[in-house]
Design a protein around this motif. Structure first.
Motif, mmCIF file in Angstrom:
data_model
loop_
_atom_site.group_PDB
_atom_site.id
_atom_site.type_symbol
_atom_site.label_atom_id
_atom_site.label_comp_id
_atom_site.label_asym_id
_atom_site.label_seq_id
_atom_site.Cartn_x
_atom_site.Cartn_y
_atom_site.Cartn_z
ATOM 1 N N GLY A 1 0.824 -1.197 0.000
ATOM 2 C CA GLY A 1 0.000 0.000 0.000
ATOM 3 C C GLY A 1 0.857 1.245 0.000
ATOM 4 O O GLY A 1 2.088 1.163 0.063
ATOM 5 N N GLN B 1 -3.221 -1.972 1.027
ATOM 6 C CA GLN B 1 -4.347 -1.624 0.166
ATOM 7 C C GLN B 1 -4.609 -2.708 -0.877
ATOM 8 O O GLN B 1 -5.681 -2.761 -1.460
ATOM 9 N N TRP B 2 -3.598 -3.564 -1.093
ATOM 10 C CA TRP B 2 -3.697 -4.622 -2.090
ATOM 11 C C TRP B 2 -3.163 -5.918 -1.498
ATOM 12 O O TRP B 2 -2.184 -5.904 -0.746
ATOM 13 N N ASP C 1 -7.495 -5.410 -4.665
ATOM 14 C CA ASP C 1 -7.588 -4.416 -3.601
ATOM 15 C C ASP C 1 -8.445 -4.958 -2.459
ATOM 16 O O ASP C 1 -9.172 -5.940 -2.604
ATOM 17 N N GLU D 1 -5.583 4.429 -10.578
ATOM 18 C CA GLU D 1 -5.192 3.361 -9.656
ATOM 19 C C GLU D 1 -3.955 2.620 -10.163
ATOM 20 O O GLU D 1 -3.077 2.244 -9.376
#
Length: 234
Positions: free
Chosen positions: A53, A68-69, A107, A217
């Motif tokens: 992230g 975040q991922w 995500d 993104e």
């Protein structure tokens, strides 16, 4: 769900050797010599952390607190021809692409999927910067190249991730002592495609606007991996 799909062909040196090498990084006297070869010597979990992230500080990209991922899998195939597509593949090959390392992430919302590619380019050249310039130009193109070939990972949220479901792309170069470029392609876990709004709904740049969040993104994730690779050099 988060199992690794392959191990990048053991990164050319064997998992145990790579692990031992990465453990000894701090004592290496010449980081300039290590930068161009770190892609062969680092472990999979350091090149492609299980979570990643945007860091609060430069050395925290892989910290689970900023995750975040989540990683779904890593490709065994490191060939440039199989990892990239279209004009992006042609550009990388022209610049002397040596390898493309790929991993797929989802995500934390479980809605967006992304494949990240670390493009290995010749050291002591401007190839990485040229690749970065190309990726930057693509991010503002009317019809950007899809760039990275999606890595499908059976048994995960990325099981249906395919080339015709790519919605966005982004990328950046590291350059200097780190001859790498990072390219990312993004899509929807449910397979929704962007930029194909019908009739007047797609007029007046509406398709471009629909695609922009996916582009943003992808760009942000490439910047996160920029930080991650820089940190590996020590």
């Amino acid at each position: 769900m988060l199992g690794v799909f392959g191990v990048l062909g053991m990164l050319g040196g064997g998992a145990l050797a790579a692990h031992a090498y990465s453990n000894s990084q701090q004592s290496m006297p010449n980081n300039e010599a290590y930068g161009p070869v770190l892609w062969r010597n680092e472990t999979v979990d350091r090149l492609f952390p299980s979570t990643i992230g945007v860091p609060h500080y430069a050395d925290q990209a892989s910290d689970k607190k900023v995750a975040q991922w989540s990683r779904m899998g890593v490709s065994q195939d490191t060939s440039c021809s199989q990892g990239l597509s279209g004009q992006t593949k042609q550009t990388a090959q022209r610049l002397g692409c040596e390898a493309v390392l790929r991993a797929t992430y989802v995500d934390l919302s479980g809605e967006m999927v992304a494949t990240v590619a670390i493009i290995v380019l010749p050291k002591d050249s401007t190839a990485a910067q040229e690749m970065g310039n190309y990726l930057a130009d693509q991010s503002t193109a009317d019809h950007p190249s899809a760039a990275v070939v999606p890595l499908t990972v059976p048994g995960t949220l990325a099981a249906k991730w395919q080339a015709d479901k790519r919605n966005g792309m982004g990328g950046t170069a590291i350059g200097g002592n780190l001859p790498y470029a990072i390219a990312v392609t993004t899509g929807a876990v449910d397979g929704r495609t962007s930029g194909d709004l019908p009739g007047h709904f797609g007029a007046y740049s509406a398709n471009t606007e629909d695609r922009q969040p996916w582009m943003d993104e992808a760009k942000a994730l490439s910047q996160t991996f920029y930080t991650q690779i820089q940190n590996l050099e020590g």
